[in-house]
Design an enzyme around this catalytic site. Structure first.
Site, mmCIF file in Angstrom:
data_model
loop_
_atom_site.group_PDB
_atom_site.id
_atom_site.type_symbol
_atom_site.label_atom_id
_atom_site.label_comp_id
_atom_site.label_asym_id
_atom_site.label_seq_id
_atom_site.Cartn_x
_atom_site.Cartn_y
_atom_site.Cartn_z
ATOM 1 C CB THR A 1 -0.926 -0.006 1.235
ATOM 2 O OG1 THR A 1 -1.697 -1.204 1.209
ATOM 3 C CG2 THR A 1 -1.854 1.199 1.239
ATOM 4 C CD GLU B 1 -2.485 -2.758 9.021
ATOM 5 O OE1 GLU B 1 -2.409 -2.827 10.253
ATOM 6 O OE2 GLU B 1 -2.358 -1.696 8.384
ATOM 7 C CB THR C 1 -7.057 -13.203 6.763
ATOM 8 O OG1 THR C 1 -6.403 -14.254 7.489
ATOM 9 C CG2 THR C 1 -6.356 -13.011 5.423
HETATM 10 N N1 COS Z 1 4.843 -8.917 19.509
HETATM 11 C C1 COS Z 1 6.142 -9.203 19.748
HETATM 12 N N2 COS Z 1 6.720 -10.369 19.340
HETATM 13 C C2 COS Z 1 5.948 -11.250 18.680
HETATM 14 C C3 COS Z 1 4.588 -11.012 18.409
HETATM 15 C C4 COS Z 1 4.038 -9.781 18.859
HETATM 16 N N3 COS Z 1 2.753 -9.495 18.643
HETATM 17 N N4 COS Z 1 4.087 -12.058 17.736
HETATM 18 C C5 COS Z 1 5.073 -12.939 17.590
HETATM 19 N N5 COS Z 1 6.208 -12.437 18.165
HETATM 20 C C6 COS Z 1 7.506 -13.096 18.274
HETATM 21 C C7 COS Z 1 7.341 -14.434 18.970
HETATM 22 O O1 COS Z 1 7.438 -14.280 20.376
HETATM 23 C C8 COS Z 1 8.502 -15.226 18.409
HETATM 24 O O2 COS Z 1 9.687 -14.854 19.091
HETATM 25 P P1 COS Z 1 10.647 -15.993 19.766
HETATM 26 O O3 COS Z 1 11.076 -16.845 18.609
HETATM 27 O O4 COS Z 1 11.742 -15.195 20.368
HETATM 28 O O5 COS Z 1 9.776 -16.719 20.731
HETATM 29 C C9 COS Z 1 8.619 -14.712 16.985
HETATM 30 O O6 COS Z 1 8.006 -13.415 16.963
HETATM 31 C C10 COS Z 1 7.919 -15.617 15.995
HETATM 32 O O7 COS Z 1 6.575 -15.697 16.373
HETATM 33 P P2 COS Z 1 5.636 -16.900 15.978
HETATM 34 O O8 COS Z 1 6.346 -18.188 16.263
HETATM 35 O O9 COS Z 1 4.323 -16.671 16.604
HETATM 36 O O10 COS Z 1 5.559 -16.731 14.377
HETATM 37 P P3 COS Z 1 4.712 -17.497 13.294
HETATM 38 O O11 COS Z 1 5.533 -17.666 12.100
HETATM 39 O O12 COS Z 1 4.066 -18.713 13.891
HETATM 40 O O13 COS Z 1 3.583 -16.435 12.826
HETATM 41 C C11 COS Z 1 1.617 -15.138 12.683
HETATM 42 C C12 COS Z 1 2.751 -15.821 13.455
HETATM 43 C C13 COS Z 1 0.720 -16.057 11.896
HETATM 44 C C14 COS Z 1 0.860 -14.500 13.811
HETATM 45 C C15 COS Z 1 2.218 -14.040 11.756
HETATM 46 O O14 COS Z 1 2.904 -14.620 10.683
HETATM 47 C C16 COS Z 1 1.189 -13.076 11.218
HETATM 48 O O15 COS Z 1 0.769 -12.151 11.908
HETATM 49 N N6 COS Z 1 0.791 -13.265 9.955
HETATM 50 C C17 COS Z 1 -0.055 -12.329 9.258
HETATM 51 C C18 COS Z 1 0.813 -11.300 8.632
HETATM 52 C C19 COS Z 1 0.043 -10.106 8.259
HETATM 53 O O16 COS Z 1 -0.687 -9.523 9.031
HETATM 54 N N7 COS Z 1 0.219 -9.701 7.014
HETATM 55 C C20 COS Z 1 -0.377 -8.541 6.514
HETATM 56 C C21 COS Z 1 0.707 -7.745 5.915
HETATM 57 S S1 COS Z 1 0.735 -6.115 6.388
HETATM 58 S S2 COS Z 1 -0.687 -5.251 5.337
#
Ligand code: COS
Length: 384
Positions: free
Chosen positions: A157, A364, A366
């Site tokens: 965006t 941001e 789904t």
């Molecule tokens: N704040 C701070 N740290 C965070 C966090 C948050 N909200 N969420 C995750 N983390 C940290 C975790 O603690 C982990 O750290 P450690 O390895 O030190 O424990 C690390 O980041 C990885 O987190 P996690 O294992 O939860 O990652 P996943 O790959 O399982 O993914 C989701 C998590 C699905 C939640 C993430 O990929 C996501 O939000 N996807 C959607 C992306 C999105 O919104 N895209 C839109 C683009 S912007 S328009």
């Protein structure tokens, strides 16, 4: 937290007037031309909207989260494309610098973001990495005092207008997950950056997305956010926690506008000898919309207050994004239903909102990603 109710109310009044007098009358033009007029963008700069979230010490308004959502409730009673102009600069494009940047990085970028001289954009998503953001493939390889970036970012965006990107790229190829990702501030004019064609979307004309392609683009090592490798995914997640409350507030504003339009129509349109708003089946649609809108608004304000208190609001942010975006979709659907045939015609505007708001359930994170985050956080809390 509201720091000074009088100052906030003055800002809300000016934003409300700006929406009624400048933005609403320009909605059709924006939809037809796919452009936000330059004088409107300039007025947004003058109102300080680009600097809403930048602290006062760097020249912004330094709004608290509660103040920010209240401004969004007003600003978004119009086509969401207008909010999108400032959205990435006040939100996901700049907040990584504010949250995790060094003092030098903040001093370099935040003042110019606050005035709207620079526009920021957030480059996380890739052709093969959407919901699974940690699997991103764009690489940043250290070469002396630079990193060399290669890869493609998708659906970015404001990319066509951005001056800088907050870019997430993999600095550690051995680590294929979140730990291998770093965040950078990248000048959009850097050699090696090119842009795809502006995407044709279902709605939100006037808001632009496109691919951003990095081909041996050299980024100064000084632009690694926080000067720390491997922290980029966490920065992105923290930015999105805040962004999701912001988007939920946007949903509340737009839903309010659609409901206002539907209510007015229901009170004016007559069938069977009376205004259709007198019929209980129409009233049910109005009442359900009002109820859900109120619930979403309360959730957003509560989450914003908790964030202002310094609490971890990852769960609340996802609850707000999930509920408010789905609520907005239902309100859009009912608004079309209340307007009947007129709801399907472009000239009444509701069909445009119906298409515009569909995006809220997607970007941001789904609805399904919000569900996963909420449930995972619940299970983690149980185990802790
Ligand atoms: N704040 C701070 N740290 C965070 C966090 C948050 N909200 N969420 C995750 N983390 C940290 C975790 O603690 C982990 O750290 P450690 O390895 O030190 O424990 C690390 O980041 C990885 O987190 P996690 O294992 O939860 O990652 P996943 O790959 O399982 O993914 C989701 C998590 C699905 C939640 C993430 O990929 C996501 O939000 N996807 C959607 C992306 C999105 O919104 N895209 C839109 C683009 S912007 S328009």
């Amino acid at each position: 937290m509201i720091r000074d109710p009088e100052i906030l109310n003055a800002l809300l009044d000016s934003v409300g007037r700006f929406v009624r007098e400048r933005l609403v009358p320009a909605e059709n033009t924006v939809a037809e031309t796919d452009e936000i007029p330059a004088d409107i963008v300039q007025e947004m700069r003058e109102l300080g909207l680009f600097g809403m979230t930048v602290p006062e010490e760097f020249g912004g308004l330094g709004l608290t989260m509660e103040e920010e959502v209240r401004v969004l409730f007003e600003l978004c009673k119009t086509s969401p494309a207008f909010r999108s102009v400032i959205g990435t600069t006040v939100g996901i494009g700049s907040q990584g610098i504010l949250m995790d940047g060094t003092e030098a990085q903040k001093a370099e970028y935040l003042p110019r973001l606050a005035t709207g001289e620079l526009m920021a954009s957030f480059a996380l998503t890739e052709p093969e990495a959407g919901s699974d953001a940690a699997s991103l493939r764009t690489t940043a390889v250290r070469d002396g005092d630079h990193y060399v970036v290669n890869g493609t970012k998708r659906y970015i965006t404001n990319a066509p207008h951005a001056s800088i990107f907050t870019l997430m790229a993999r600095t550690n190829p051995e680590d294929k997950g979140a730990g291998g990702v770093s965040a950078f501030i990248v000048d959009a004019k850097s050699p090696g950056i090119s842009f795809g064609k502006i995407d044709k979307k279902m709605g939100q004309r006037g808001a632009h997305t496109c691919d951003v392609i990095f081909d041996n683009c050299r980024v100064p090592a000084a632009n690694l956010i926080g000067l720390k490798e491997g922290q980029g995914f966490k920065t992105a997640m923290k930015v999105l926690d805040k962004g999701r409350i912001h988007i939920a507030a946007v949903c509340v504003g737009v839903a309010q506008r659609m409901l206002d339009d539907a209510l007015r129509y229901a009170s004016e349109r007559k069938q069977f000898g009376q205004a259709i708003g007198e019929f209980q089946l129409v009233q049910a649609m109005l009442a359900d919309s009002q109820t859900e809108l109120y619930a979403a608004q309360c959730m957003v304000v509560d989450a914003a207050r908790k964030r202002d208190e310094g609490l971890n609001v990852s769960t609340e942010a996802s609850c707000c994004k999930l509920f408010a975006s789905e609520m907005c979709g239902r309100v859009a659907d009912r608004a079309v239903q209340i307007l009947g045939g007129a709801g399907y015609l472009a000239e009444y505007g509701i069909e445009r909102f119906y298409r515009d708001v569909r995006l809220f359930r997607l970007y941001e994170g789904t609805t399904q990603i919000q569900q996963i985050i909420i449930a995972r956080n619940m299970l983690r809390a149980l185990r802790a």
